[in-house]
Design an enzyme around this catalytic site. Structure first.
Site, PDB file in Angstrom:
ATOM      1  N   CYS A  84      39.312  37.389  -3.881  1.00  0.00           N
ATOM      2  CA  CYS A  84      38.066  36.430  -3.599  1.00  0.00           C
ATOM      3  C   CYS A  84      38.057  35.433  -4.500  1.00  0.00           C
ATOM      4  CB  CYS A  84      36.658  37.275  -3.664  1.00  0.00           C
ATOM      5  SG  CYS A  84      36.417  38.020  -5.345  1.00  0.00           S
ATOM      6  N   GLU A 123      39.606  39.345  -9.231  1.00  0.00           N
ATOM      7  CA  GLU A 123      39.613  38.665  -8.296  1.00  0.00           C
ATOM      8  C   GLU A 123      39.690  39.903  -7.066  1.00  0.00           C
ATOM      9  OE1 GLU A 123      41.329  36.097 -11.206  1.00  0.00           O
ATOM     10  OE2 GLU A 123      42.018  38.192 -10.402  1.00  0.00           O
ATOM     11  N   SER A 124      39.803  41.098  -7.270  1.00  0.00           N
ATOM     12  CA  SER A 124      39.572  42.031  -6.229  1.00  0.00           C
ATOM     13  C   SER A 124      40.932  43.231  -6.411  1.00  0.00           C
ATOM     14  CB  SER A 124      39.705  41.616  -4.784  1.00  0.00           C
ATOM     15  OG  SER A 124      39.377  42.900  -3.901  1.00  0.00           O
ATOM     16  N   SER A 151      52.247  55.464  -4.791  1.00  0.00           N
ATOM     17  CA  SER A 151      51.118  54.710  -4.434  1.00  0.00           C
ATOM     18  C   SER A 151      50.263  54.529  -5.695  1.00  0.00           C
ATOM     19  CB  SER A 151      49.997  55.584  -3.486  1.00  0.00           C
ATOM     20  OG  SER A 151      50.509  55.847  -2.274  1.00  0.00           O
ATOM     21  N   HIS A 172      51.838  51.320  -1.062  1.00  0.00           N
ATOM     22  CA  HIS A 172      52.274  52.750  -0.657  1.00  0.00           C
ATOM     23  C   HIS A 172      53.673  52.946  -0.152  1.00  0.00           C
ATOM     24  CE1 HIS A 172      48.149  53.884  -0.834  1.00  0.00           C
ATOM     25  NE2 HIS A 172      47.960  52.837  -0.006  1.00  0.00           N
TER      26      HIS A 172
END
Length: 123
Positions: free
Chosen positions: A87, A66-67, A59, A72
């Site tokens: 974004c 941008e985010s 994970s 996983h």
């Protein structure tokens, strides 16, 4: 692909099936694939963190300006769940194509969401 003017961000949830089990269990390989996917999308990488679970599975997340891009893995099921939120103006489709190839996925299913719809304060 850019974010719609009606939303703050675009969120893609992807499920990769039929992946190479060895790829999904390999911390270094998953990390490299995720970084390559972020780079291919044109995102600006800020940092990343990944963890290998015992007996298997990885994970982790790549934090982008941008985010984020997160994963996983379940090698025993040849399955990976991927979460790509932006974004900004990044090519998520290109990034996910790079990741799909790196993991040897046979199939992919996606769900796309617009996040944080912009609304006027005075309706």
């Amino acid at each position: 692909m850019s974010t719609p003017a009606s939303a703050l961000g675009r969120h893609l949830l992807a499920e990769f099936t039929g992946c190479e089990a060895a790829a999904l269990a390999d911390l270094a390989r998953v990390t490299a694939a995720m970084l390559a996917a972020a780079e291919a999308s044109g995102a600006t990488i800020v940092t990343h963190s990944f963890h290998h679970f015992s007996p298997y599975g990885v994970s982790g997340a790549v934090i982008i300006a941008e985010s984020h891009l997160a994963i996983h893995t379940w090698p025993e099921h040849r399955f990976a769940a991927v979460d790509f939120f932006s974004c900004g103006d990044v090519d998520m489709d290109r990034g996910l194509a790079v990741l799909k190839a790196a993991l040897g996925a046979e199939a992919e299913v996606r769900l796309e969401l617009e996040r944080g719809p912009l609304r006027t304060l005075n309706p």
